[in-house]
Design a protein around this motif. Structure first.
Motif, PDB file in Angstrom:
ATOM      1  N   MET A  49     -14.580   2.551 -27.013  1.00  0.00           N
ATOM      2  CA  MET A  49     -15.914   2.816 -27.454  1.00  0.00           C
ATOM      3  C   MET A  49     -16.068   2.455 -28.931  1.00  0.00           C
ATOM      4  O   MET A  49     -17.109   1.968 -29.334  1.00  0.00           O
ATOM      5  CB  MET A  49     -16.239   4.284 -27.213  1.00  0.00           C
ATOM      6  CG  MET A  49     -17.677   4.620 -27.386  1.00  0.00           C
ATOM      7  SD  MET A  49     -18.817   3.823 -26.243  1.00  0.00           S
ATOM      8  CE  MET A  49     -18.295   4.495 -24.703  1.00  0.00           C
ATOM      9  N   GLN A  50     -15.023   2.688 -29.706  1.00  0.00           N
ATOM     10  CA  GLN A  50     -15.088   2.340 -31.134  1.00  0.00           C
ATOM     11  C   GLN A  50     -15.229   0.834 -31.332  1.00  0.00           C
ATOM     12  O   GLN A  50     -15.963   0.392 -32.206  1.00  0.00           O
ATOM     13  CB  GLN A  50     -13.860   2.867 -31.854  1.00  0.00           C
ATOM     14  CG  GLN A  50     -13.842   4.376 -31.950  1.00  0.00           C
ATOM     15  CD  GLN A  50     -12.558   4.896 -32.550  1.00  0.00           C
ATOM     16  OE1 GLN A  50     -11.571   4.183 -32.656  1.00  0.00           O
ATOM     17  NE2 GLN A  50     -12.575   6.162 -32.942  1.00  0.00           N
ATOM     18  N   ALA A  51     -14.553   0.047 -30.515  1.00  0.00           N
ATOM     19  CA  ALA A  51     -14.657  -1.413 -30.617  1.00  0.00           C
ATOM     20  C   ALA A  51     -16.068  -1.877 -30.266  1.00  0.00           C
ATOM     21  O   ALA A  51     -16.618  -2.762 -30.919  1.00  0.00           O
ATOM     22  CB  ALA A  51     -13.633  -2.076 -29.703  1.00  0.00           C
ATOM     23  N   LEU A  52     -16.664  -1.273 -29.260  1.00  0.00           N
ATOM     24  CA  LEU A  52     -18.028  -1.605 -28.872  1.00  0.00           C
ATOM     25  C   LEU A  52     -19.003  -1.217 -29.979  1.00  0.00           C
ATOM     26  O   LEU A  52     -19.907  -1.978 -30.318  1.00  0.00           O
ATOM     27  CB  LEU A  52     -18.389  -0.905 -27.565  1.00  0.00           C
ATOM     28  CG  LEU A  52     -19.756  -1.198 -26.983  1.00  0.00           C
ATOM     29  CD1 LEU A  52     -19.911  -2.683 -26.700  1.00  0.00           C
ATOM     30  CD2 LEU A  52     -19.955  -0.397 -25.721  1.00  0.00           C
ATOM     31  N   ALA A  53     -18.814  -0.061 -30.572  1.00  0.00           N
ATOM     32  CA  ALA A  53     -19.678   0.387 -31.663  1.00  0.00           C
ATOM     33  C   ALA A  53     -19.543  -0.526 -32.877  1.00  0.00           C
ATOM     34  O   ALA A  53     -20.515  -0.739 -33.604  1.00  0.00           O
ATOM     35  CB  ALA A  53     -19.345   1.830 -32.040  1.00  0.00           C
ATOM     36  N   ALA A  54     -18.355  -1.086 -33.097  1.00  0.00           N
ATOM     37  CA  ALA A  54     -18.168  -2.010 -34.216  1.00  0.00           C
ATOM     38  C   ALA A  54     -18.938  -3.315 -33.992  1.00  0.00           C
ATOM     39  O   ALA A  54     -19.418  -3.921 -34.939  1.00  0.00           O
ATOM     40  CB  ALA A  54     -16.684  -2.300 -34.415  1.00  0.00           C
ATOM     41  N   LEU A  55     -19.077  -3.727 -32.734  1.00  0.00           N
ATOM     42  CA  LEU A  55     -19.824  -4.942 -32.415  1.00  0.00           C
ATOM     43  C   LEU A  55     -21.327  -4.731 -32.531  1.00  0.00           C
ATOM     44  O   LEU A  55     -22.045  -5.563 -33.066  1.00  0.00           O
ATOM     45  CB  LEU A  55     -19.494  -5.424 -31.002  1.00  0.00           C
ATOM     46  CG  LEU A  55     -18.090  -5.965 -30.791  1.00  0.00           C
ATOM     47  CD1 LEU A  55     -17.856  -6.235 -29.311  1.00  0.00           C
ATOM     48  CD2 LEU A  55     -17.873  -7.214 -31.607  1.00  0.00           C
ATOM     49  N   ASP A  56     -21.812  -3.613 -31.984  1.00  0.00           N
ATOM     50  CA  ASP A  56     -23.243  -3.290 -32.019  1.00  0.00           C
ATOM     51  C   ASP A  56     -23.387  -1.787 -31.880  1.00  0.00           C
ATOM     52  O   ASP A  56     -23.283  -1.242 -30.783  1.00  0.00           O
ATOM     53  CB  ASP A  56     -23.981  -4.014 -30.897  1.00  0.00           C
ATOM     54  CG  ASP A  56     -25.487  -3.821 -30.933  1.00  0.00           C
ATOM     55  OD1 ASP A  56     -25.974  -2.970 -31.723  1.00  0.00           O
ATOM     56  OD2 ASP A  56     -26.179  -4.514 -30.183  1.00  0.00           O
ATOM     57  N   SER A  57     -23.596  -1.114 -32.993  1.00  0.00           N
ATOM     58  CA  SER A  57     -23.614   0.352 -32.987  1.00  0.00           C
ATOM     59  C   SER A  57     -24.795   0.937 -32.217  1.00  0.00           C
ATOM     60  O   SER A  57     -24.736   2.076 -31.776  1.00  0.00           O
ATOM     61  CB  SER A  57     -23.611   0.890 -34.413  1.00  0.00           C
ATOM     62  OG  SER A  57     -24.784   0.487 -35.088  1.00  0.00           O
ATOM     63  N   ASP A  58     -25.863   0.176 -32.034  1.00  0.00           N
ATOM     64  CA  ASP A  58     -27.060   0.694 -31.371  1.00  0.00           C
ATOM     65  C   ASP A  58     -27.167   0.330 -29.894  1.00  0.00           C
ATOM     66  O   ASP A  58     -28.121   0.724 -29.236  1.00  0.00           O
ATOM     67  CB  ASP A  58     -28.315   0.173 -32.081  1.00  0.00           C
ATOM     68  CG  ASP A  58     -28.458   0.760 -33.472  1.00  0.00           C
ATOM     69  OD1 ASP A  58     -28.023   1.905 -33.684  1.00  0.00           O
ATOM     70  OD2 ASP A  58     -28.995   0.060 -34.342  1.00  0.00           O
ATOM     71  N   ILE A  59     -26.198  -0.387 -29.360  1.00  0.00           N
ATOM     72  CA  ILE A  59     -26.294  -0.805 -27.959  1.00  0.00           C
ATOM     73  C   ILE A  59     -26.243   0.431 -27.052  1.00  0.00           C
ATOM     74  O   ILE A  59     -25.452   1.346 -27.279  1.00  0.00           O
ATOM     75  CB  ILE A  59     -25.190  -1.824 -27.601  1.00  0.00           C
ATOM     76  CG1 ILE A  59     -25.511  -2.514 -26.292  1.00  0.00           C
ATOM     77  CG2 ILE A  59     -23.817  -1.178 -27.548  1.00  0.00           C
ATOM     78  CD1 ILE A  59     -24.746  -3.790 -26.062  1.00  0.00           C
ATOM     79  N   PRO A  60     -27.123   0.485 -26.046  1.00  0.00           N
ATOM     80  CA  PRO A  60     -27.125   1.646 -25.156  1.00  0.00           C
ATOM     81  C   PRO A  60     -25.926   1.634 -24.210  1.00  0.00           C
ATOM     82  O   PRO A  60     -25.562   0.600 -23.671  1.00  0.00           O
ATOM     83  CB  PRO A  60     -28.442   1.513 -24.387  1.00  0.00           C
ATOM     84  CG  PRO A  60     -28.805   0.081 -24.479  1.00  0.00           C
ATOM     85  CD  PRO A  60     -28.210  -0.450 -25.742  1.00  0.00           C
ATOM     86  N   VAL A  61     -25.345   2.817 -24.049  1.00  0.00           N
ATOM     87  CA  VAL A  61     -24.133   2.968 -23.232  1.00  0.00           C
ATOM     88  C   VAL A  61     -24.281   4.215 -22.366  1.00  0.00           C
ATOM     89  O   VAL A  61     -24.889   5.202 -22.775  1.00  0.00           O
ATOM     90  CB  VAL A  61     -22.889   3.111 -24.145  1.00  0.00           C
ATOM     91  CG1 VAL A  61     -21.634   3.324 -23.330  1.00  0.00           C
ATOM     92  CG2 VAL A  61     -22.736   1.908 -25.044  1.00  0.00           C
ATOM     93  N   CYS A  62     -23.698   4.155 -21.181  1.00  0.00           N
ATOM     94  CA  CYS A  62     -23.580   5.334 -20.326  1.00  0.00           C
ATOM     95  C   CYS A  62     -22.133   5.421 -19.854  1.00  0.00           C
ATOM     96  O   CYS A  62     -21.589   4.450 -19.335  1.00  0.00           O
ATOM     97  CB  CYS A  62     -24.519   5.241 -19.125  1.00  0.00           C
ATOM     98  SG  CYS A  62     -24.331   6.630 -17.972  1.00  0.00           S
ATOM     99  N   VAL A  63     -21.520   6.566 -20.058  1.00  0.00           N
ATOM    100  CA  VAL A  63     -20.173   6.824 -19.561  1.00  0.00           C
ATOM    101  C   VAL A  63     -20.322   7.807 -18.400  1.00  0.00           C
ATOM    102  O   VAL A  63     -20.709   8.961 -18.598  1.00  0.00           O
ATOM    103  CB  VAL A  63     -19.256   7.409 -20.657  1.00  0.00           C
ATOM    104  CG1 VAL A  63     -17.883   7.738 -20.083  1.00  0.00           C
ATOM    105  CG2 VAL A  63     -19.128   6.436 -21.819  1.00  0.00           C
TER     106      VAL A  63
END
Length: 61
Positions: free
Chosen positions: A1-15
């Motif tokens: 999740m940290q790697a994804l946030a580094a790419l685009d912190s505002d991208i919507p995610v559902c876990v």
């Protein structure tokens, strides 16, 4: 999740966790918010990660 946030912190995610089981849970929000949440308490068990696409709306419900 940290790697994804580094790419685009505002991208919507559902876990989605423990699908089809009694204690299934859904965590929705931006990648940065969920990265912070899971840094404190990592998810356990089986998870499915859904990531919003390029044209996905930025507001997560």
């Amino acid at each position: 999740m940290q790697a994804l946030a580094a790419l685009d912190s505002d991208i919507p995610v559902c876990v989605a966790r423990e699908l089809t089981k009694t204690f299934e849970t859904y965590h929705r929000g931006s990648a940065s918010r969920l990265a912070a949440e899971f840094a404190e308490c990592p998810p356990r068990g089986e998870i499915v990660l859904l990531v919003g696409g390029v044209n996905a709306p930025r507001a997560v419900r």
